[in-house]
Write a protein that holds these residues in place. Sequence first.
Motif, PDB file in Angstrom:
ATOM      1  N   LYS A 176       0.812  -1.204   0.000  1.00 26.24           N
ATOM      2  CA  LYS A 176       0.000   0.000   0.000  1.00 26.24           C
ATOM      3  C   LYS A 176       0.850   1.261   0.000  1.00 26.24           C
ATOM      4  O   LYS A 176       0.443   2.284  -0.530  1.00 26.24           O
ATOM      5  N   THR A 177       2.021   1.198   0.595  1.00 19.77           N
ATOM      6  CA  THR A 177       2.904   2.360   0.627  1.00 19.77           C
ATOM      7  C   THR A 177       3.581   2.585  -0.718  1.00 19.77           C
ATOM      8  O   THR A 177       3.697   3.711  -1.186  1.00 19.77           O
ATOM      9  N   TRP A 178       4.032   1.498  -1.341  1.00 17.42           N
ATOM     10  CA  TRP A 178       4.685   1.596  -2.644  1.00 17.42           C
ATOM     11  C   TRP A 178       3.892   0.771  -3.645  1.00 17.42           C
ATOM     12  O   TRP A 178       3.504  -0.377  -3.365  1.00 17.42           O
ATOM     13  N   LEU A 179       3.694   1.366  -4.812  1.00 23.09           N
ATOM     14  CA  LEU A 179       2.897   0.702  -5.833  1.00 23.09           C
ATOM     15  C   LEU A 179       3.559  -0.577  -6.316  1.00 23.09           C
ATOM     16  O   LEU A 179       2.899  -1.579  -6.575  1.00 23.09           O
ATOM     17  N   LEU A 184       9.795   1.441  -4.581  1.00 22.47           N
ATOM     18  CA  LEU A 184      10.581   1.276  -3.355  1.00 22.47           C
ATOM     19  C   LEU A 184      12.063   1.523  -3.629  1.00 22.47           C
ATOM     20  O   LEU A 184      12.764   2.153  -2.827  1.00 22.47           O
ATOM     21  N   LYS A 185      12.575   1.041  -4.779  1.00 15.48           N
ATOM     22  CA  LYS A 185      13.979   1.262  -5.111  1.00 15.48           C
ATOM     23  C   LYS A 185      14.283   2.744  -5.299  1.00 15.48           C
ATOM     24  O   LYS A 185      15.340   3.230  -4.880  1.00 15.48           O
ATOM     25  N   ASP A 212       9.687  -8.661  -5.769  1.00 17.29           N
ATOM     26  CA  ASP A 212       8.285  -8.351  -5.499  1.00 17.29           C
ATOM     27  C   ASP A 212       8.165  -7.926  -4.040  1.00 17.29           C
ATOM     28  O   ASP A 212       8.895  -8.422  -3.163  1.00 17.29           O
ATOM     29  N   LEU A 213       7.229  -7.013  -3.756  1.00  9.70           N
ATOM     30  CA  LEU A 213       7.049  -6.522  -2.402  1.00  9.70           C
ATOM     31  C   LEU A 213       6.548  -7.594  -1.446  1.00  9.70           C
ATOM     32  O   LEU A 213       6.792  -7.528  -0.238  1.00  9.70           O
ATOM     33  N   ASP A 214       5.853  -8.591  -1.959  1.00 11.13           N
ATOM     34  CA  ASP A 214       5.316  -9.634  -1.098  1.00 11.13           C
ATOM     35  C   ASP A 214       6.390 -10.591  -0.585  1.00 11.13           C
ATOM     36  O   ASP A 214       6.119 -11.399   0.314  1.00 11.13           O
TER      37      ASP A 214
END
Length: 1105
Positions: A176-179, A184-185, A212-214
């Motif tokens: 939710k914070t980064w798409l 994020l990078k 991936d963020l997950d």
Amino acid sequence: MSLNRRVSKDQPKNSGKLSKVSRKNSKESVKDVNLKNSSKVPVLTKQISKRYIRGDYETGSQRGSVNSQDTFTGSASAETDIPEVYSDIQYAYSDEEADGHPDHRPFTDSYRGHPFTLGGAGRYEQRKNGTTASVKTVPAIPPGKRKENGVKANLVTFYINGDRNYKGLTLAVSSKTWLNIDKLKEHLTVKIGTNWPVKCIFTIPDRQLIDDLDKFENNRSYIVCKDKNAQVNGIQYGYSKEKHWVTKRPSAGKIRKNDLTMLKQNPPANSPSKNRRVITIIQNKNRIRKEKVILNPETSMSFDQILSDMGDMINMHATSLYLYKKPETRVTSYSQLFREFKTVDEFIICGEELVPVPDSTGQKRTAPSSNSSNESVTSRGSRQKKMQKSFDYDTQEYEDYSGDIEQYSYPDNDDRKRWEDIIEQVSFDDIQDDDEENAKRVKVRIRGKYKEYFQPERPTPDNRSRPNGKLILEWLYGYRSNDNNTSMLMYHRTGELVCYMDAAVVFYNRCFDQQRFYLAHTEEITCMALHPEGRWIATGQKAGSSPEDVAHIRIWDGRTLSTQAILGVGIFSCGVSSVNFSVFREGVLLCAVDSSDKHVLTVWDWNRKRLLAKTTQKTTTRHVSHACFYPFDDTILITYGEQHLYFWKLFWDPGRDTEGRLLRDKESGAFSFPVTCKLNTDDSREIMSIAFPPNGDVVTGDSTGSIIIWAVDRSTLVFRFYTVLPDRHHRSVTSLCMLPDSTLISGGGKEIKAWSTSNNHYRKTQERVLVDGLGDVASVVLKDKLVAEGKPAFFIGTKNSCILEGSFEDKLKMHIEAHYDTVSSVVSHPRENSFYSASMDMTVKKWSADRHGLPETVNVGKPCSCIDIDGKGRYLTIGTADGFVIVLGSSLKDKKEIAMIKVGATSEFIECVKISPERDTLAVGCHDGCVYIYNDINDGAKLAIRNNTIFKANSAPVINVDWTSNSHCIQTMSSDYDLFHWDVTDMIASKAVAFRDAEWHTQNVTVGYPVCGMWTNLKDDDEVKVMDRSPNHESIAAGDIKGGIRLYKYPCVGIKPEFKVTRMYSNEVTALSFLARTDRLISCGGQKSVLAQWKVEKYITSNEH
């Protein structure tokens, strides 16, 4: 606005000026009256007529006040019969103004007499001390977790690759914070403060790539890298023994004299010695051509170098600088611009004529007019000095028109002296070595380490002069679709199509097949907007890694390409995600959204460069797609994006020189859909596009393919859900365009639909579907302002980087086609004026450098990482990301595949491929550090049964390979800039001294004796990974990791040789290739891998002149 209020006749004139006690009592009494009999509440107003242009107001004699719930208070009783009086203005006090401002403050929208009426001010969010009025209880969160945007985030720690002293950065990571992970990078690049962009993230200690963020795990550590060389073994991250420096005075004893410099405080940031200034340079022979330049007083560049860079900005060879005003005094030093001429803003730059010449128009220079299209940007400066004093950010405006004026291009004096001492004492000494035949050696410092190279027996004379040529941008290939639909627009004044690619804005003339460019930005452009009058264009850029590349907004003339204003220096932290002009009242306002996690919304008076208002805390934590003004009232702003559609109210008094306020309307844009509309209120819909019909409604398109109508209540200006159009798109609605005849054009997926909005009834009238291969619709732009009835013509930009022209009836014509993913490599045809490009989108394209037409394309079915062509132009070799080499015929129309080779036992990334000049022998450099040699590449049958040879020096990836002219040997360069030599005939490794007089067929390796002088102009954090030599062997082009392309003379062996640098890319230059038949250079780089064609233009140097 007309507000129907009732006022008592007997109300005293000074009843509006209430004391604290009386005001409090009056609020309580009115509150009781509202509860008992709300229909008989007495209201006190005053009659006001506005004069907005002059900025003053004429007021009547009656006064009143409003409490926080928008209830007018006075001394009249509730039972008194009161005649009706109409008012044009309302009053409201903010929480902090209740005691400090006894005079009443008007709402912003009241000075215009709008036909609508405004509802109560209580519906707007009131913030005090950084918090909202209502406090919401948040449930407890388990230890080690942080809750962000309704989901649990993972607390993780990031370390810098190879830095054992970095103490780590702890962040709460969630989707939710980064798409996505790329966002994020980008955040880590800015937050950690590295000199290189973060491209890879690995786990500790198992070195697993995170894509991936997950995949992030709670309470775990990770390392960030610029490539895939993660150092895990032997480094204990987070266990730094380095202590913090103590600069306080000891409790006892005297301070040593050497320690005084540590305790000395730095001068304030606004010290005159550190203030930059902006000047305007005017071309001598063409006084219409003007540009703005930022002057840095701490630069280490000489005055001649800065003067040369100024000339490059306006495409001329500069020789001298003069004052614009009479008597046109000559500027002889750089310090004069900050001392003697610090109050002068306009200068004339001269070329070969050396002195100023009379104006070619022969007319006397007239006073600047507000209607003049050729008015100088700085001519308004004297009229705005008083206004600029109230806005401190104007004195810190940053502007850099040319990539030549780069502080990193020339080291400071201390670094220059240190380099000269090292090279003169060590590099060129005669070092006797019996094992190496007493050869002379050269030592060069590369990335903090010294590399040693052997001089030839007959070394080239030391020539440090600047090359007799400079790079002029000639053409940009393709079109890059963006996350929003602002990357393309139509400039109707010239009939050109405008789009931005990386740090450049391109104007494309379809009739004459010409391009022109706006190159004032220093980082990637993220948004663009066109002024309602059609003259001005606003573009915003993100922040770079260096302090000079700050995020800001530029407003410039689309016809002359001259900058009018620069906004937001020091305001935007990460970048500008959205920018838009107001439509009402000739577009004097501009809104912008910061791309940081707070998404701060700001409103500007861009003519006066003044910040009017901004959101106090944050707009939203969710992703914001865009922001715009409501076209019928420029005090209403709209932001939309992930799971939100917010309406904002601008409260600002133009009669006072104070900052306004932006408050969100809590009643408008609520996602409260009826059950009958079949819309899920809890889904993750994202508003992606917006349009405004003439009836005042708001139309939005979202990620679910739905088009929603938000109807406006004309009495209160509240926007509520009205209906959702049937026959929705199958994919996201990325573009909405309103035609002059009230026809709505929507684009989503492969579908383009037309909707009739007459009589407040929405119905679909036409539909068109794009063919496969073009991609989904990214944006739709109206071709002409005047639309023939029933036949609207438009341009369509697709996510596959194509631009189409047509209508619902006519056939679509393709104007531009390009790669839609990363372009990894380019190579020139040896016998034609054309070149090839290989991309991760699994396609290889052939481009014509003369016609600039649509390219030949072939899909190879695998992501392409590198490409090369043989010396006779017969076949291509393409390396892939999964460890294959594909051999194709050079004519892509035939789609002839000769062979496909599996390189190595594992699927290693192919870094480079190179074909020998005299044999059909191929050298393949892989990510695992191996070099594979294949013979008979052009014969697929022999290639399938022949064994290959493997060379390996270390585990670092092999990124560049060069063959000798006789095809017997190769030289390879690793990602650590180590140089190795191999004898392919005997299949053995060879000593470097044996190749000191070798003739290399190409010069793609960026290290070695022929190019060692280039590294003396670079600092330890600078890198050059791509290079190419011109066909006549007179110059080399080198691309650095900061987006600059440097032109040197070849060979480049002198200490600190002069060079010409041009910077158009916002990030690393990934590919360079000179065309074989002309003086053209093809480059690729930036965040979006933009293909550019440059012309090497010859010019006469000052010495030759």
